[in-house]
Design a protein around this motif. Structure first.
Motif, PDB file in Angstrom:
ATOM      1  N   ASN A 112      -2.844  -6.277  -6.037  1.00 52.29           N
ATOM      2  CA  ASN A 112      -2.220  -5.165  -4.913  1.00 52.29           C
ATOM      3  C   ASN A 112      -3.027  -3.954  -4.826  1.00 52.29           C
ATOM      4  N   PHE A 113      -4.516  -4.167  -5.255  1.00 50.72           N
ATOM      5  CA  PHE A 113      -5.222  -3.022  -5.067  1.00 50.72           C
ATOM      6  C   PHE A 113      -5.537  -2.767  -3.479  1.00 50.72           C
ATOM      7  N   SER A 164     -17.297  -0.694  -5.794  1.00 49.89           N
ATOM      8  CA  SER A 164     -16.123   0.121  -6.161  1.00 49.89           C
ATOM      9  C   SER A 164     -14.910  -0.260  -5.258  1.00 49.89           C
ATOM     10  N   ILE A 165     -15.150  -0.978  -4.078  1.00 48.86           N
ATOM     11  CA  ILE A 165     -13.969  -1.327  -3.352  1.00 48.86           C
ATOM     12  C   ILE A 165     -13.659  -2.792  -3.548  1.00 48.86           C
ATOM     13  N   PHE A 166     -14.577  -3.754  -3.972  1.00 45.87           N
ATOM     14  CA  PHE A 166     -14.296  -5.078  -3.928  1.00 45.87           C
ATOM     15  C   PHE A 166     -14.234  -5.514  -5.529  1.00 45.87           C
ATOM     16  N   ILE A 167     -14.878  -4.912  -6.305  1.00 43.33           N
ATOM     17  CA  ILE A 167     -14.483  -5.363  -7.669  1.00 43.33           C
ATOM     18  C   ILE A 167     -13.185  -5.157  -8.188  1.00 43.33           C
ATOM     19  N   PRO A 168     -12.515  -3.802  -8.042  1.00 39.39           N
ATOM     20  CA  PRO A 168     -11.073  -3.934  -8.445  1.00 39.39           C
ATOM     21  C   PRO A 168     -10.149  -4.691  -7.767  1.00 39.39           C
ATOM     22  N   MET A 183      -6.038   5.587  -8.164  1.00 36.25           N
ATOM     23  CA  MET A 183      -6.830   4.504  -8.861  1.00 36.25           C
ATOM     24  C   MET A 183      -8.085   4.386  -8.429  1.00 36.25           C
ATOM     25  N   TRP A 184      -8.266   3.848  -6.994  1.00 35.57           N
ATOM     26  CA  TRP A 184      -9.346   3.629  -6.431  1.00 35.57           C
ATOM     27  C   TRP A 184     -10.250   4.957  -6.653  1.00 35.57           C
ATOM     28  N   TRP A 185      -9.882   6.051  -6.514  1.00 33.01           N
ATOM     29  CA  TRP A 185     -10.831   7.369  -6.706  1.00 33.01           C
ATOM     30  C   TRP A 185     -11.212   7.454  -8.054  1.00 33.01           C
ATOM     31  N   SER A 213      -7.631  11.355   3.986  1.00 32.61           N
ATOM     32  CA  SER A 213      -8.721  11.594   4.967  1.00 32.61           C
ATOM     33  C   SER A 213      -9.814  12.361   4.761  1.00 32.61           C
ATOM     34  N   CYS A 214      -9.598  13.166   4.014  1.00 36.36           N
ATOM     35  CA  CYS A 214     -10.969  14.002   3.272  1.00 36.36           C
ATOM     36  C   CYS A 214     -11.663  13.206   2.444  1.00 36.36           C
ATOM     37  N   THR A 215     -11.303  12.356   1.628  1.00 35.24           N
ATOM     38  CA  THR A 215     -12.001  11.586   0.571  1.00 35.24           C
ATOM     39  C   THR A 215     -12.773  10.454   1.449  1.00 35.24           C
TER      40      THR A 215
END
Length: 217
Positions: free
Chosen positions: A33-34, A23-27, A42-44, A185-187
């Motif tokens: 500019n992700f 979910s971090i690298f594919i987008p 968007m990432w969440w 920070s919480c996420t």
């Protein structure tokens, strides 16, 4: 307790961790500019979908509980699980606001934070226990677990809550870091807590397997 059960649990959780990495690298490959900080909303959204999909598929394939084999395919139960998930999202949102989260200014961020927390805590419960609230209460009371998947469910759920709570402390500090903005920070904290639970719980169960006894009644 069989070693094959512990290995199956470990492999399943490693795939869950792999879904977080994806979910971090594919987008970042498909979206310009992700960034997990600059485009965090968007990432969440992508993150929540990835983790939910992987959890549902893995639990349906592994079938750690008889409940999954008999009831999970019934439409009424699926709708009830979806309703529980939505209720948990709104409930967490209300709790965050009651604990002095911004009511209007970051309403979307707060709600997506609630969605992520529900993804880490409620989705695994729904996949393993379904919509049976009595089973939920049994699992989260002392000595209520009946097999290792419920034991690990306790750990991952608690670690997700603890991670989100601990990472709330740096928010009011005047470090002026981008990750201090509510609720980034919480996420990040709940993500680290969830991953920590996925890693620690199978290892802890393996280490203490001779001492663990389960009440199957």
């Amino acid at each position: 307790m069989k070693d094959t059960d512990i290995k199956r649990l470990l492999y399943t959780y490693l795939l869950c961790i792999f879904s977080i990495i994806l979910s971090i690298f594919i987008p970042s490959v498909f979206l310009e500019n992700f960034s997990i900080l600059e485009t965090h909303l968007m990432w969440w959204c992508i993150y929540s979908v990835f983790v939910t999909a992987v959890n549902v598929v893995l639990y349906l394939v592994v079938k750690p509980n008889v409940f999954l084999k008999e009831i999970h395919y019934h439409l009424s139960n699926i709708l009830k699980c979806c309703l529980y998930f939505l209720m948990s999202c709104f409930s967490f949102h209300v709790i965050f606001v009651l604990y002095e989260a911004p009511l209007i200014e970051f309403v979307l961020e707060t709600f997506l934070f609630a969605v992520l927390l529900s993804t880490f805590t409620i989705i695994p419960c729904l996949c393993l226990l379904g919509s049976n609230l009595k089973a939920w209460l049994r699992v989260f009371r002392r000595n209520g677990v009946t097999f290792i998947w419920e034991n690990s469910l306790q750990m991952t759920t608690i670690s997700s809550f603890v991670g989100a709570w601990l990472r709330a402390f740096p928010i009011p500090l005047d470090w002026e870091r981008p990750w201090q903005v509510w609720p980034i920070s919480c996420t990040l904290g709940e993500t680290l807590g969830y991953v920590a639970g996925l890693i620690i719980s199978p290892l802890w169960i393996c280490w203490n397997r001779k001492q663990l006894t389960y009440n199957n009644n």
